[in-house]
Write a protein that holds these residues in place. Structure first.
Motif, PDB file in Angstrom:
ATOM      1  N   GLU A   1      19.728 -27.765 -31.858  1.00 39.18           N
ATOM      2  CA  GLU A   1      20.656 -26.774 -31.335  1.00 39.18           C
ATOM      3  C   GLU A   1      19.935 -25.976 -30.259  1.00 39.18           C
ATOM      4  O   GLU A   1      18.745 -25.680 -30.389  1.00 39.18           O
ATOM      5  N   THR A   2      20.668 -25.597 -29.220  1.00 37.65           N
ATOM      6  CA  THR A   2      20.076 -24.818 -28.138  1.00 37.65           C
ATOM      7  C   THR A   2      20.944 -23.607 -27.838  1.00 37.65           C
ATOM      8  O   THR A   2      22.154 -23.728 -27.678  1.00 37.65           O
ATOM      9  N   TYR A   3      20.304 -22.464 -27.759  1.00 38.83           N
ATOM     10  CA  TYR A   3      20.971 -21.217 -27.392  1.00 38.83           C
ATOM     11  C   TYR A   3      20.364 -20.700 -26.091  1.00 38.83           C
ATOM     12  O   TYR A   3      19.192 -20.927 -25.801  1.00 38.83           O
ATOM     13  N   GLY A   4      21.164 -19.987 -25.298  1.00 40.98           N
ATOM     14  CA  GLY A   4      20.614 -19.338 -24.123  1.00 40.98           C
ATOM     15  C   GLY A   4      20.917 -20.053 -22.823  1.00 40.98           C
ATOM     16  O   GLY A   4      21.961 -20.686 -22.655  1.00 40.98           O
ATOM     17  N   CYS A   5      19.955 -20.010 -21.913  1.00 45.30           N
ATOM     18  CA  CYS A   5      20.172 -20.393 -20.524  1.00 45.30           C
ATOM     19  C   CYS A   5      20.019 -21.898 -20.302  1.00 45.30           C
ATOM     20  O   CYS A   5      19.645 -22.649 -21.204  1.00 45.30           O
ATOM     21  N   GLN A   6      20.268 -22.312 -19.048  1.00 49.97           N
ATOM     22  CA  GLN A   6      20.119 -23.720 -18.688  1.00 49.97           C
ATOM     23  C   GLN A   6      18.676 -24.189 -18.824  1.00 49.97           C
ATOM     24  O   GLN A   6      18.411 -25.356 -19.092  1.00 49.97           O
TER      25      GLN A   6
ATOM     26  N   CYS B   1      16.831 -18.026 -27.775  1.00 50.27           N
ATOM     27  CA  CYS B   1      16.879 -17.096 -26.653  1.00 50.27           C
ATOM     28  C   CYS B   1      16.556 -15.701 -27.174  1.00 50.27           C
ATOM     29  O   CYS B   1      17.011 -15.320 -28.255  1.00 50.27           O
ATOM     30  N   ALA B   2      15.778 -14.946 -26.399  1.00 47.78           N
ATOM     31  CA  ALA B   2      15.376 -13.600 -26.831  1.00 47.78           C
ATOM     32  C   ALA B   2      15.865 -12.514 -25.878  1.00 47.78           C
ATOM     33  O   ALA B   2      15.432 -11.368 -25.970  1.00 47.78           O
ATOM     34  N   ILE B   3      16.767 -12.871 -24.962  1.00 45.19           N
ATOM     35  CA  ILE B   3      17.196 -11.911 -23.948  1.00 45.19           C
ATOM     36  C   ILE B   3      17.935 -10.732 -24.573  1.00 45.19           C
ATOM     37  O   ILE B   3      17.720  -9.584 -24.211  1.00 45.19           O
ATOM     38  N   ARG B   4      18.815 -11.014 -25.552  1.00 42.13           N
ATOM     39  CA  ARG B   4      19.589  -9.952 -26.190  1.00 42.13           C
ATOM     40  C   ARG B   4      19.554 -10.119 -27.704  1.00 42.13           C
ATOM     41  O   ARG B   4      19.373 -11.228 -28.229  1.00 42.13           O
ATOM     42  N   ASP B   5      19.767  -9.010 -28.388  1.00 38.70           N
ATOM     43  CA  ASP B   5      19.700  -9.025 -29.842  1.00 38.70           C
ATOM     44  C   ASP B   5      20.782  -9.915 -30.445  1.00 38.70           C
ATOM     45  O   ASP B   5      20.561 -10.561 -31.475  1.00 38.70           O
TER      46      ASP B   5
ATOM     47  N   VAL C   1      11.293 -23.804 -34.924  1.00 39.52           N
ATOM     48  CA  VAL C   1      11.854 -22.817 -34.002  1.00 39.52           C
ATOM     49  C   VAL C   1      11.112 -22.912 -32.683  1.00 39.52           C
ATOM     50  O   VAL C   1       9.882 -22.834 -32.628  1.00 39.52           O
ATOM     51  N   LEU C   2      11.884 -23.107 -31.604  1.00 37.90           N
ATOM     52  CA  LEU C   2      11.330 -23.254 -30.258  1.00 37.90           C
ATOM     53  C   LEU C   2      11.784 -22.096 -29.380  1.00 37.90           C
ATOM     54  O   LEU C   2      12.688 -21.346 -29.729  1.00 37.90           O
ATOM     55  N   GLY C   3      11.167 -21.971 -28.215  1.00 43.83           N
ATOM     56  CA  GLY C   3      11.689 -21.099 -27.181  1.00 43.83           C
ATOM     57  C   GLY C   3      11.199 -19.671 -27.207  1.00 43.83           C
ATOM     58  O   GLY C   3      10.196 -19.326 -27.829  1.00 43.83           O
ATOM     59  N   CYS C   4      11.967 -18.817 -26.525  1.00 43.73           N
ATOM     60  CA  CYS C   4      11.548 -17.437 -26.277  1.00 43.73           C
ATOM     61  C   CYS C   4      11.450 -16.614 -27.549  1.00 43.73           C
ATOM     62  O   CYS C   4      10.556 -15.787 -27.703  1.00 43.73           O
ATOM     63  N   MET C   5      12.377 -16.806 -28.471  1.00 41.52           N
ATOM     64  CA  MET C   5      12.331 -16.070 -29.731  1.00 41.52           C
ATOM     65  C   MET C   5      11.112 -16.474 -30.542  1.00 41.52           C
ATOM     66  O   MET C   5      10.509 -15.649 -31.237  1.00 41.52           O
ATOM     67  N   ALA C   6      10.729 -17.747 -30.456  1.00 42.60           N
ATOM     68  CA  ALA C   6       9.538 -18.220 -31.159  1.00 42.60           C
ATOM     69  C   ALA C   6       8.308 -17.485 -30.654  1.00 42.60           C
ATOM     70  O   ALA C   6       7.455 -17.045 -31.431  1.00 42.60           O
ATOM     71  N   GLU C   7       8.200 -17.318 -29.342  1.00 38.02           N
ATOM     72  CA  GLU C   7       7.041 -16.621 -28.791  1.00 38.02           C
ATOM     73  C   GLU C   7       7.080 -15.138 -29.128  1.00 38.02           C
ATOM     74  O   GLU C   7       6.058 -14.532 -29.431  1.00 38.02           O
ATOM     75  N   ARG C   8       8.283 -14.551 -29.117  1.00 38.42           N
ATOM     76  CA  ARG C   8       8.394 -13.098 -29.298  1.00 38.42           C
ATOM     77  C   ARG C   8       8.116 -12.663 -30.727  1.00 38.42           C
ATOM     78  O   ARG C   8       7.472 -11.643 -30.967  1.00 38.42           O
ATOM     79  N   LEU C   9       8.587 -13.435 -31.713  1.00 36.93           N
ATOM     80  CA  LEU C   9       8.505 -12.991 -33.106  1.00 36.93           C
ATOM     81  C   LEU C   9       7.378 -13.660 -33.898  1.00 36.93           C
ATOM     82  O   LEU C   9       6.887 -13.104 -34.866  1.00 36.93           O
ATOM     83  N   LYS C  10       7.015 -14.865 -33.533  1.00 36.81           N
ATOM     84  CA  LYS C  10       5.846 -15.554 -34.080  1.00 36.81           C
ATOM     85  C   LYS C  10       5.744 -15.454 -35.599  1.00 36.81           C
ATOM     86  O   LYS C  10       6.497 -16.084 -36.331  1.00 36.81           O
TER      87      LYS C  10
END
Length: 609
Positions: free
Chosen positions: A105-110, A146-150, A189-198
């Protein structure tokens, strides 16, 4: 995304005992069938009782189907039955890999979609099996975040709870026919949220096995192997060099006539509201040659339109192939704009890349997203005007119409400079389409600031806009220095007013297309009239539908036939709404053929009718 039903509501899924046991058989390999003594009671079924394929779980349970609002693979996993004379079930290709099948599954931008295609390529090369259309059939589950918005993060937590249930209750789920994997799934878990919350994700009740950031996808096979030895896998290191230039993505929509190509990664702008520099790292660009090679591969596959991707796509700067680099002081910005991050060396810029691609692939369209307004020098604008296969559509994120708020956001421009750039763009590219991003309720935003944003929307007249209420992100400059002092109800009220203002101002952009002839790339049937109409996008990015009737080819002659997906069609626009156009199909054509009177006259071609 539709709300997800409580897990308890999924446990009571109706299913007969015989059908459940048949499905269980279908998802076991021959070796497992011969060696699983606990299945001896199931072997009494005759071959006629075994279904030819496993019914889709999502179609069987409409409540679950309603929650599938995400990008997913179109590949269907089925277990087939051999001829009557054979005595055993033959495993399908999905079971040939011992490493397991993949659901994603993919959330967020292109960029996240393109990243998922890169991940699938890495996993395929590491020996993993095919993708499956539902998580209940997978041994590995990827969720690209995606970590852009809550709000985006909350959706991910909801899905992780369900995936954890599939893993935690795997044995029971298989027995009752809810799950079809051959072992408990590994959750990644991949992507921006993975990096942000670790660590927070890994420590959440043991629901996740691997956390992998955007620059560490090459490490995924090793991280998954670590899970087999009882370890958690985590790699969220950011890179100054990684661009995945040598990896050919596995396209999720294999039959599509459009594709994404990532040309750069990361962001140096450090806007005060944005988490991207902290989750994606600093800017780095792919070599031009690697991009040309990937686009050539797509062209041979029949792709007609390429979207060039980057967090700041028009900040592209390839320094890998030039013997003598110019100093960064020669880097030209849009007039009246500034940047907090100085360029060290100037290499091949975005205009150079666009010129190369548009020259080498004259029958492919090129779009790009997401740019920053600071990197639209005149050279780029004149190139867009001259090259008929570079679409005259620009995403120009404003974020706010107030100079005070823009300064607090650290955007590097004022309201006046932004409007001057809009005027210049429209002078150079007469029929250009513009879209934008806006944030409502940023820290310290007053009613006067909000009113200036509304007036900017009216003044510009965008074709499209992406509008959001502000959501503070940890680590950002705003989180460290400002107070999120605009109440949520005020943010939502301002957002509603902004959306209404946009809707009131955009209709003119569509109405003025009536009477023109537009070149439309056919994408598929119009969902509102799938039997009689086709739909596609114009050069400007407008959705155009038309009745599909037999038509000639304007340049090649030959047979008269209906248009199909991937055809370019000349369409005369006869009516419009605030979000789409309707026209009369005139002829099939080619991209270069439509503009055969000369690249400089493409706007005359559109306006002459």
């Amino acid at each position: 995304m539709a709300s997800i039903s409580p897990l308890s509501s999924l446990w009571s899924r109706p299913c007969s005992a015989a059908l459940r046991r048949c499905r269980y058989l279908h998802h076991l390999s021959l070796h497992q069938l011969l060696n699983a003594s606990h299945l001896s009671s199931l072997t009494c079924f005759s071959r006629a009782q075994l279904p030819l394929s496993r019914p889709s779980l999502s179609s069987h349970n409409p409540r679950l189907s309603a929650s599938y609002h995400f990008v997913r693979s179109s590949t269907t996993a089925t277990a087939s039955v051999t001829t009557e004379s054979e005595q055993e079930l033959t495993p399908t290709s999905e079971f040939t890999s011992t490493k397991g099948r993949i659901y994603h599954e993919t959330y967020g931008c292109q960029m996240n979609i393109n990243d998922m295609e890169i991940v699938l390529s890495i996993m395929r090369n590491a020996g993993y099996g095919s993708t499956v259309p539902d998580p209940e059939s997978a041994e590995v589950i990827f969720i690209n975040t995606c970590a852009i918005r809550d709000n985006a993060e909350q959706k991910v937590w909801q899905r992780l709870n369900y995936f954890w249930f599939l893993k935690r209750e795997w044995k029971t789920n298989v027995e009752i026919g809810r799950s079809f994997s051959v072992r408990p799934p590994k959750i990644v878990v991949l992507g921006c949220m993975a990096e942000r919350l670790k660590e927070k994700i890994l420590d959440s009740d043991k629901m996740v096995d691997v956390v992998c950031g955007p620059d560490a996808y090459r490490d995924l096979p090793r991280l998954l192997e670590e899970v087999d030895y009882g370890h958690k896998g985590m790699n969220t290191l950011l890179s100054l060099e990684e661009t995945y230039a040598d990896i050919t993505p596995v396209r999720i929509s294999s039959n599509s006539i459009s594709a994404f190509v990532s040309i750069m990664r990361g962001c140096n702008n450090m806007c005060s509201f944005c988490i991207v520099p902290f989750t994606r790292g600093r800017e780095r660009s792919r070599p031009v040659e690697s991009i040309v090679k990937e686009v050539h591969h797509l062209y041979k596959e029949g792709v007609k339109e390429v979207m060039l991707l980057g967090q700041n796509v028009n900040s592209y700067n390839d320094t890998s192939e030039m013997e003598e680099l110019e100093p960064g002081s020669n880097w030209m910005l849009s007039e009246g704009f500034s940047s907090m991050c100085k360029v060290k060396n100037k290499g091949l810029r975005f205009a150079d890349l666009l010129a190369r691609l548009s020259d080498e692939f004259p029958e492919m369209r090129f779009r790009f997203t997401s740019p920053h307004p600071k990197d639209f020098p005149d050279e780029l604008l004149y190139l867009m005007r001259e090259r008929y296969n570079v679409c005259n559509y620009i995403h120009l994120p404003a974020q706010s119409g107030s100079s005070v708020v823009l300064e607090r956001m650290r955007r590097g421009y004022t309201r006046e400079a932004y409007l001057e750039l809009v005027n210049k763009i429209r002078e150079i590219i007469p029929d250009v389409g513009l879209s934008s991003d806006f944030i409502c309720g940023f820290c310290g935003e007053t009613e006067e600031d909000h009113a200036e944003t509304l007036s900017l929307v009216r003044a510009v007249g965008y074709d499209m806009a992406y509008m959001f209420a502000y959501s503070m992100r940890e680590k950002t400059h705003a989180h460290r220095n400002y107070t999120d002092d605009v109440p949520e109800e005020v943010k939502q009220r301002r957002l509603t007013e902004l959306i209404e203002t946009f809707r009131d101002s955009t209709g003119h952009n569509y109405d003025q297309q009536i009477g023109t002839v537009q070149l439309v790339l056919v994408e598929g049937p119009n969902k509102r009239a799938p039997d009689t109409e086709l739909i596609g996008k114009s050069d400007r990015g407008h959705r155009v539908s038309f009745v599909n009737v037999p038509m000639r080819h304007s340049t090649e002659g030959g047979e008269i036939r209906n248009a199909v997906i991937g055809d370019f069609v000349e369409v005369k626009i006869v009516s419009s709404t605030k979000a789409s156009l309707f026209g009369e199909a005139l002829a099939r054509t080619t991209l270069s053929g439509f503009y055969s009177s000369g690249t400089s006259s493409r706007f005359e071609k559109v306006l002459a009718c």
